[in-house]
Structure formats: structure tokens, C-alpha cells
Scaffold this active site. Sequence first.
Site, PDB file in Angstrom:
ATOM      1  CB  THR A 122       2.207   5.094  -7.479  1.00 25.33           C
ATOM      2  OG1 THR A 122       2.765   3.915  -6.887  1.00 25.33           O
ATOM      3  CG2 THR A 122       2.401   5.062  -8.988  1.00 25.33           C
ATOM      4  NE  ARG A 154       6.378  -9.617  -5.460  1.00 26.99           N
ATOM      5  CZ  ARG A 154       6.961 -10.817  -5.453  1.00 26.99           C
ATOM      6  NH1 ARG A 154       6.593 -11.739  -6.306  1.00 26.99           N
ATOM      7  NH2 ARG A 154       7.913 -11.096  -4.572  1.00 26.99           N
ATOM      8  CG  ASN A 211       2.945  -0.920 -11.261  1.00 30.32           C
ATOM      9  OD1 ASN A 211       3.793  -1.767 -10.954  1.00 30.32           O
ATOM     10  ND2 ASN A 211       2.177  -0.335 -10.369  1.00 30.32           N
ATOM     11  CG  PHE A 252       3.567 -10.367 -13.820  1.00 32.14           C
ATOM     12  CD1 PHE A 252       2.452  -9.616 -13.492  1.00 32.14           C
ATOM     13  CD2 PHE A 252       4.555 -10.555 -12.870  1.00 32.14           C
ATOM     14  CE1 PHE A 252       2.337  -9.058 -12.233  1.00 32.14           C
ATOM     15  CE2 PHE A 252       4.442  -9.996 -11.610  1.00 32.14           C
ATOM     16  CZ  PHE A 252       3.336  -9.247 -11.295  1.00 32.14           C
ATOM     17  CG  LEU A 253       4.435 -14.726 -19.423  1.00 35.59           C
ATOM     18  CD1 LEU A 253       5.459 -15.521 -20.224  1.00 35.59           C
ATOM     19  CD2 LEU A 253       3.578 -13.884 -20.370  1.00 35.59           C
ATOM     20  CB  ALA A 255      -4.118 -17.299 -18.918  1.00 37.93           C
ATOM     21  CB  CYS A 263      -0.753  -1.111  -8.061  1.00 36.65           C
ATOM     22  SG  CYS A 263      -0.276  -0.664  -6.382  1.00 36.65           S
TER      23      CYS A 263
HETATM   24  N1  LIG Z   1      -0.622  -1.467  -2.138  1.00 41.04           N
HETATM   25  C1  LIG Z   1       0.419  -1.802  -2.895  1.00 41.04           C
HETATM   26  O1  LIG Z   1       0.683  -2.964  -3.156  1.00 41.04           O
HETATM   27  C2  LIG Z   1       1.319  -0.724  -3.455  1.00 41.04           C
HETATM   28  C3  LIG Z   1       2.545  -1.082  -4.037  1.00 41.04           C
HETATM   29  C4  LIG Z   1       3.360  -0.089  -4.530  1.00 41.04           C
HETATM   30  C5  LIG Z   1       2.959   1.242  -4.465  1.00 41.04           C
HETATM   31  N2  LIG Z   1       1.763   1.564  -3.926  1.00 41.04           N
HETATM   32  C6  LIG Z   1       1.388   2.989  -3.835  1.00 41.04           C
HETATM   33  O2  LIG Z   1       1.557   3.415  -2.499  1.00 41.04           O
HETATM   34  C7  LIG Z   1       0.571   4.400  -2.159  1.00 41.04           C
HETATM   35  C8  LIG Z   1      -0.186   3.961  -0.915  1.00 41.04           C
HETATM   36  O3  LIG Z   1      -0.911   2.772  -1.243  1.00 41.04           O
HETATM   37  P1  LIG Z   1      -1.547   1.861  -0.101  1.00 41.04           P
HETATM   38  O4  LIG Z   1      -2.063   0.648  -0.767  1.00 41.04           O
HETATM   39  O5  LIG Z   1      -0.585   1.722   1.034  1.00 41.04           O
HETATM   40  O6  LIG Z   1      -2.758   2.814   0.367  1.00 41.04           O
HETATM   41  P2  LIG Z   1      -3.700   2.643   1.639  1.00 41.04           P
HETATM   42  O7  LIG Z   1      -5.012   3.198   1.253  1.00 41.04           O
HETATM   43  O8  LIG Z   1      -3.613   1.259   2.185  1.00 41.04           O
HETATM   44  O9  LIG Z   1      -3.038   3.594   2.744  1.00 41.04           O
HETATM   45  C9  LIG Z   1      -3.025   4.995   2.684  1.00 41.04           C
HETATM   46  C10 LIG Z   1      -3.118   5.523   4.121  1.00 41.04           C
HETATM   47  O10 LIG Z   1      -2.851   6.926   4.123  1.00 41.04           O
HETATM   48  C11 LIG Z   1      -3.638   7.517   5.147  1.00 41.04           C
HETATM   49  N3  LIG Z   1      -3.672   8.967   4.897  1.00 41.04           N
HETATM   50  C12 LIG Z   1      -4.232   9.636   3.854  1.00 41.04           C
HETATM   51  N4  LIG Z   1      -4.000  10.959   3.983  1.00 41.04           N
HETATM   52  C13 LIG Z   1      -3.277  11.132   5.116  1.00 41.04           C
HETATM   53  C14 LIG Z   1      -2.701  12.273   5.777  1.00 41.04           C
HETATM   54  N5  LIG Z   1      -2.822  13.512   5.281  1.00 41.04           N
HETATM   55  N6  LIG Z   1      -2.025  12.070   6.919  1.00 41.04           N
HETATM   56  C15 LIG Z   1      -1.880  10.825   7.426  1.00 41.04           C
HETATM   57  N7  LIG Z   1      -2.383   9.717   6.848  1.00 41.04           N
HETATM   58  C16 LIG Z   1      -3.064   9.875   5.707  1.00 41.04           C
HETATM   59  C17 LIG Z   1      -4.965   6.789   5.027  1.00 41.04           C
HETATM   60  O11 LIG Z   1      -5.719   6.911   6.215  1.00 41.04           O
HETATM   61  C18 LIG Z   1      -4.492   5.355   4.751  1.00 41.04           C
HETATM   62  O12 LIG Z   1      -4.353   4.621   5.960  1.00 41.04           O
HETATM   63  C19 LIG Z   1      -0.289   4.567  -3.415  1.00 41.04           C
HETATM   64  O13 LIG Z   1       0.202   5.647  -4.160  1.00 41.04           O
HETATM   65  C20 LIG Z   1      -0.059   3.266  -4.159  1.00 41.04           C
HETATM   66  O14 LIG Z   1      -0.226   3.419  -5.553  1.00 41.04           O
HETATM   67  C21 LIG Z   1       0.939   0.616  -3.412  1.00 41.04           C
END
Ligand SMILES: NC(=O)c1ccc[n+]([C@@H]2O[C@H](COP(=O)([O-])OP(=O)(O)OC[C@H]3O[C@@H](n4cnc5c(N)ncnc54)[C@H](O)[C@@H]3O)[C@@H](O)[C@H]2O)c1
Length: 438
Positions: A122, A154, A211, A252-253, A255, A263
Site C-alpha cells: 500500500t 484480509r 480502507n 464493518f458495523l 461495535a 493496515c
Molecule cells: N497485512 C495485510 O493484511 C495487508 C493487506 C493489504 C495490504 N497490505 C500491505 O501490504 C504491504 C506488506 O504488508 P505485510 O503485512 O505483508 O508486511 P510484513 O511486514 O508481514 O512483510 C513484509 C516483508 O518484506 C520483507 N522485506 C522488507 N524489505 C525487503 C527487501 N528489500 N527485500 C526483500 N524482502 C524485504 C520483510 O522482511 C518482511 O518479511 C504493506 O504495504 C501493507 O500495507 C497488507
Amino acid sequence: MRIAIIGTGYVGLVSGVCLSEFGHDVVCIDKAASKIARLNNGDVPIYEPGLEEMIARNVSAGRLHFTTELADPVADADVVFIAVGTPSRKSDGHADLSYVYSATREVAEVLRGFTVLVTKSTVPVGTGDQLERIIGEVNPDADVAVVSNPEFLREGAAIADFMAPDRVVVGSNDDRAKTVMAEVYAPLDSEKHPVVFTSRRTAELTKYAANAFLALKLAYINEIADLCEEVGANVQDVSLGMGLDSRIGRKFLNAGPGYGGSCFPKDTLALVKTAQDHSRPIRLIETIVGINETRKRAMARKVERAIGGDVRGKTIGILGLTFKPDTDDVRESPALSIVQALLDKGALLQAYDPEGMEAARELMPEIDYRDDAEAVARGADALVIITEWDEFRSLDFPRLKGLMNEPVLVDLRNIYSPAHVAEHGFLYESVGRSDRAR
Ligand SMILES: NC(=O)c1ccc[n+]([C@@H]2O[C@H](COP(=O)([O-])OP(=O)(O)OC[C@H]3O[C@@H](n4cnc5c(N)ncnc54)[C@H](O)[C@@H]3O)[C@@H](O)[C@H]2O)c1
């Protein structure tokens, strides 16, 4: 298609595994060597229902690989997804793009042939433009198209969300890239799971707009819940009466103690910052960010009231630490704020969570971690349900009452009916339902 995914966390791992399930050749890359070692040993570093089986199936089919080395898989890839973290920047709340930028630099150095570089992380509107600039500096000859493909999955339902999404949003102004992205998602049934093509900036903003809207719904129903408590109304019935209106919808309603997770808190804050930077502040979202922050700690006062005013020296049992059920993720969980507030007030805490205790231990070392709900109830002056795990939906009240110091239950997810709990002689406090009973 040959796909490389950089970042093998909640999003990168699930996306990689599901893309391999589609039939693509996928390499998941992460700098965390321990994570990759675990995956290569058949061990899954996160808890996500159904993930382990899907990994095993695709690894044995030879379509899914895990590595710490980025160069070869990126050079060979048709598509490179960036799925690294974009946490809030500590100094100002903006999205911290340092991981995205450094991954992009590494990618730029080894690109070979036409490659589509996709941000699945994101990222704020305009980030794609920055990535193009970075690639131009590092490797001016690279033949690359930067695309935005935000992820809407999710945690806890991630596989179903990825395999059968409400929609896929792809932002690109490059026709070659659009053709490639259409092929990536070709296995989806296009009628049920449409791929929406937009400009890159539109796609980037769509993720934040979505979001923030969901966070808004939650903050709204939470405020209505507070009003319900004052006027003697029941928020669950209000939610039902509202949500059955198809223009509103029931999701999402519910409480609760305030939204959390990796996120909503950071994405609402980042949207606020982006809007301010463009001199178009979104006051609505600024307001809910504040509402949600104060709400989480306010839940500690609810616990305090339930046990008669002062928690100092009292033992509080906490059921659930993750920000929602079916995940081991405790990032920005309401439990963190509630636990901290109770500790600040001098309470002694004992807690249990089915999957989140390993992560919680690091962030909340002061808690006495126990093996199950009964162990948490032993000697407690109150039990507090913070996360609605299924196993907390059928608590054995007579047994718990026998174990507790005082039979007090604070249910911050409204999973019980007040009458049912009262039958067992508990003092019961929930959210937005003024029907309390002994
Ligand atoms: N978690 C969710 O439910 C969700 C849902 C939608 C979107 N997102 C978005 O997705 C993105 C990732 O979220 P996440 O929850 O998976 O994060 P996370 O922290 O679980 O995973 C990120 C991973 O990236 C690795 N990393 C960082 N820099 C790196 C590099 N240069 N080379 C290789 N690996 C590297 C880290 O070691 C880590 O394992 C965010 O932007 C988040 O906002 C997350």
C-alpha cells in the site's frame, strides 16, 4: 508467467502462493533468512488458515520457490511484485517508503528484458512516479513499466480473498503492462471477480480510499454504540436495522474496542497526511483517527467500571491479543493499548491467545501468558474478551466462575447475550448494549 515477489510477509507470501496456485512460476524473496529457511523446511512463518496445504501443493508441483537472493529470479521474471512493509513513519505518520525504495533500487540493478514492476504494498498516490525516477537513475536502459496493484485481502481470510476477490484493481497507463497484468489474473472468473484497470495514481488512491471508508464505518458504529449506552438502546439491533439496507450493508458495523491491525491505523493516517500535503485535508478521516485512538484506551475504563472502580492490584484475565481472529498478527491491536492502560492503572494481567502469544510476548512482556481460557480465569477479578476467537464463543461459565475471584466478564466484541451470561451469575459488560445484569 514467471513472477518474483519481494517481501514474503502476510501479503507477499499469500499472493505468491495463490499466484502459483493459478499456475504461474513464482519465486518469493525475503531478506529475513530465518523466514526463508523455515519456508524451505516446509514450516509456515505466519498463521493463515489453509496456507500450509497450498504451499506444500505448489512447492511439490515445482511452481513455488523461496529464496533470499533477488538477482536471478528478478532477471528471469516477467512480473516483479513489491510486497514489503509500508509502516507509519515515526516522525510524522506518513507512509515509510524506505523499504519500497530500497527494494526498487535492488530490482533496477538486475532487470533484464521487458519487466512489469508492480507495487502490491500500500503506497501513497504518486509513489509509482517516484519508482520510475529511481529506476531511471539506477539503470537508465531498463525496459520497465511500473504498475499499481493494491492488495485488498484480509488476514484470516486471505486465501479466499485472493482467489475469489470482489475485484482486482490494476493501475497502469502502459498497454504492454496491461496485457501482462491481464494474463497474471486471467485464471479469475472475470464476471465474478472483475479486474478494474485504472490509471496508476487512481489505483494507488483507491486502496487508501477503500480502507479509510471501512475504518469510517467502524468508527461510526463505535460512536453510535457509546450513544446506545447512554440512551438505553442496543447497538447490535441498530446495526442490523441499518445494515439490512442494501445501500449500507451489514459488514464493518460491529461495535467493538476500536479498529487495529497492520493496515487501517497506518493507512488512515497516511491518507490524512497525503491530503494535507495537497492542501485538500480530509477532515472526516482526521476525526476518525482521533476517535479511534482515544477509544482503545477508553476500553480500559470500561473494565475499571465493571470491577467497581479501581483495578490497582486486581488480576485481569485477557482473552485474545491479536487484532482479529484467525491471525497471529498483533500489530496495532486494540489489545496493546488496553493492556498498557490497565498496566498503567496498576492491574496484574494474565492472558491467552490461540495464535498471537509469540508476537505478543515481544511487545507486552509484562503479561503472564497462560495456556487457555481456564488458566486465564484462575484467580482473576475480571475476564476481558478483546478478540472474538471462535473458542471464546463457548466458554464454560460455571467452571470459569469457580476459578475466578469475582465473576465479571467484559465482552468487548459482544459475542454473548447479556441474559445468557447473567444466568450464570456473572456481572457482564459489553459494548453499546445498556442491558447489563447480575
Ligand atoms: N497485512 C495485510 O493484511 C495487508 C493487506 C493489504 C495490504 N497490505 C500491505 O501490504 C504491504 C506488506 O504488508 P505485510 O503485512 O505483508 O508486511 P510484513 O511486514 O508481514 O512483510 C513484509 C516483508 O518484506 C520483507 N522485506 C522488507 N524489505 C525487503 C527487501 N528489500 N527485500 C526483500 N524482502 C524485504 C520483510 O522482511 C518482511 O518479511 C504493506 O504495504 C501493507 O500495507 C497488507
